[in-house]
Design an enzyme around this catalytic site. Structure first.
Site, PDB file in Angstrom:
ATOM      1  N   GLN A 284       0.816  -1.216   0.000  1.00 36.45           N
ATOM      2  CA  GLN A 284       0.000   0.000   0.000  1.00 36.45           C
ATOM      3  C   GLN A 284       0.850   1.267   0.000  1.00 36.45           C
ATOM      4  OE1 GLN A 284      -2.716  -0.342   3.287  1.00 36.45           O
ATOM      5  NE2 GLN A 284      -4.235  -1.452   2.076  1.00 36.45           N
TER       6      GLN A 284
ATOM      7  N   ASP B 246       1.824   2.236  -3.579  1.00 34.14           N
ATOM      8  CA  ASP B 246       0.741   2.289  -4.561  1.00 34.14           C
ATOM      9  C   ASP B 246       0.623   3.699  -5.162  1.00 34.14           C
ATOM     10  OD1 ASP B 246      -1.515   2.049  -6.089  1.00 34.14           O
ATOM     11  OD2 ASP B 246      -2.804   1.305  -4.464  1.00 34.14           O
TER      12      ASP B 246
ATOM     13  N   SER C   2      -2.850   4.831  -6.681  1.00 32.17           N
ATOM     14  CA  SER C   2      -3.826   5.345  -5.723  1.00 32.17           C
ATOM     15  C   SER C   2      -3.469   6.746  -5.247  1.00 32.17           C
ATOM     16  CB  SER C   2      -3.933   4.400  -4.525  1.00 32.17           C
ATOM     17  OG  SER C   2      -4.541   3.186  -4.907  1.00 32.17           O
TER      18      SER C   2
ATOM     19  N   TYR D  28     -10.172  -3.652  -9.254  1.00 29.92           N
ATOM     20  CA  TYR D  28     -10.694  -2.899 -10.380  1.00 29.92           C
ATOM     21  C   TYR D  28     -11.973  -3.541 -10.895  1.00 29.92           C
ATOM     22  CZ  TYR D  28      -6.176  -0.552 -10.560  1.00 29.92           C
ATOM     23  OH  TYR D  28      -5.060   0.174 -10.251  1.00 29.92           O
TER      24      TYR D  28
END
Length: 372
Positions: free
Chosen positions: A124, A127, A130, A224
């Site tokens: 994360q 990422d 994002s 997704y």
């Protein structure tokens, strides 16, 4: 080993792949850092800020570099200036840059693509899709508020009540949720739609109404949406049409990395919107969610203004760079052992984002494109 922070050369790109804070982290890990002069200026970082963080800032730092950090894919001539076996870390949309992939492969260099970082909990902090989508979603809502010829919030005055603007957001991923939250903070009444089942709860959690079209969800890999067939797409547009027509602002955010953006809204649907309405298509660079949108341009369709996004995170370069640089630093530090960068392909994060390594194309879909 020497890590190089490149100055971006693509027109309109104002981000930088490392900021002084992340340079300090790399230096603390024992890496030498070289920064091209002026690399951070568009994002508000001066050369002296990088020097204070421990970097070397001078012309020619690219020559012989071991690790190249960038936002956009590096030009081939930059790659050739790197050391043998060097590592490049940047966004790398492979379908658009197959010749560059060949350059990496044939030169025995490693290319890590930030958009291919696996969407797992351990990754994360790396990422970048994002982090940059969050910036885009905020920017999309602000652009809409700037261009709508009326206020977003409800106003109750002695002269009468001004109703709030109605905003519809299509796509409730990171960008969509940030667009919703920002529009809500500005006082609009917001509705949103997404094909994923989990989206309804996420939309409501940020204060918007979920538009339920009573269609089966389309869940895909990695969080997704799954690609939909033409009949499903036609029915979805038909059901969305009255909601689009009722909106003062439409913001579309649906995009899947490596694929063309789905067409969610036709020209005829936009023409049904009221005069003065605003449409923000954040997927314009990927082909567009809105028929007729053009990246980097504003066009009139019926009585609506359609804004096509282009280099959207670069329009807020300070925050976009800070977040992206943190993503990049986490990936580099993951591959750093005893002050040297060694991509460990047994690590699922490194293996997932590795396009080329040691003279081979390691990313399956890219290999198929090259062989096709």
């Amino acid at each position: 080993m020497k890590v190089i922070v490149a100055r971006e050369v693509v027109e309109g790109e104002r981000r930088v792949a490392a900021v002084p804070e992340t340079v300090s982290r790399l230096v603390e890990a024992g890496l030498k850092v070289g920064v091209e002069p002026g690399a951070g200026l568009p994002a508000g970082h001066r050369d002296e800020d990088y020097r204070a963080a421990g970097a070397e800032v001078e012309a020619g730092v690219l020559d012989g570099g071991d690790v190249l950090l960038g936002v956009r894919p590096p030009p081939a001539e930059r790659v050739r200036r790197l050391a043998e076996g060097a590592v490049s870390v940047s966004f790398l949309p492979v379908a658009e840059h197959l010749e560059l992939v060949r350059e990496f492969r044939d030169g025995g260099r490693t290319a890590l693509a930030m958009e291919l970082v696996p969407r797992i909990s351990r990754a994360q902090s790396m990422d970048a899709l994002s982090s940059q989508a969050m910036i885009s979603g905020y920017r999309g809502a602000v652009v809409a508020a700037e261009r709508l010829p009326r206020m977003f919030p409800l106003a109750m005055t002695a002269a009468g009540t001004v109703p709030p603007a109605r905003v519809l957001v299509l796509g409730a991923g990171v960008a969509g949720l940030q667009a919703i939250a920002t529009a809500r903070r500005l006082g609009a009444v917001v509705g949103a739609y997404d094909v994923r089942a989990a989206a309804a709860e996420e939309v409501r959690s940020v204060g918007a109404d979920f538009v339920d079209l009573d269609l089966p969800p389309l869940e895909g890999a990695g969080g997704y949406a799954r690609e939909m067939g033409e009949e499903r797409a036609r029915l979805q547009r038909e059901l969305l049409a009255p909601h689009v027509a009722d909106a003062d602002v439409l913001i579309t955010t649906a995009a899947v990395p490596g694929r063309a953006a789905p067409l969610l809204v036709t020209r005829a649907m936009v023409e049904r919107m009221r005069p003065g309405s605003v449409v923000v298509d954040l997927a314009a660079e990927q082909g567009g969610n809105v028929e007729g949108s053009r990246p980097g341009e504003e066009v009139e369709i019926g009585g609506a203004l359609v804004w096509g996004g282009r280099d959207v995170p670069s329009q807020l370069p300070a925050q976009a760079s800070r977040l992206y640089a943190a993503n990049v630093a986490e990936l580099v530090l993951l591959t750093t052992r005893e002050a040297r960068v060694f991509p460990d392909l047994d690590d699922e994060i490194v293996a997932g984002c590795c396009v080329t390594h040691a003279g081979e194309v390691r990313h399956g879909p890219t290999r198929e494109l090259l062989e096709g």
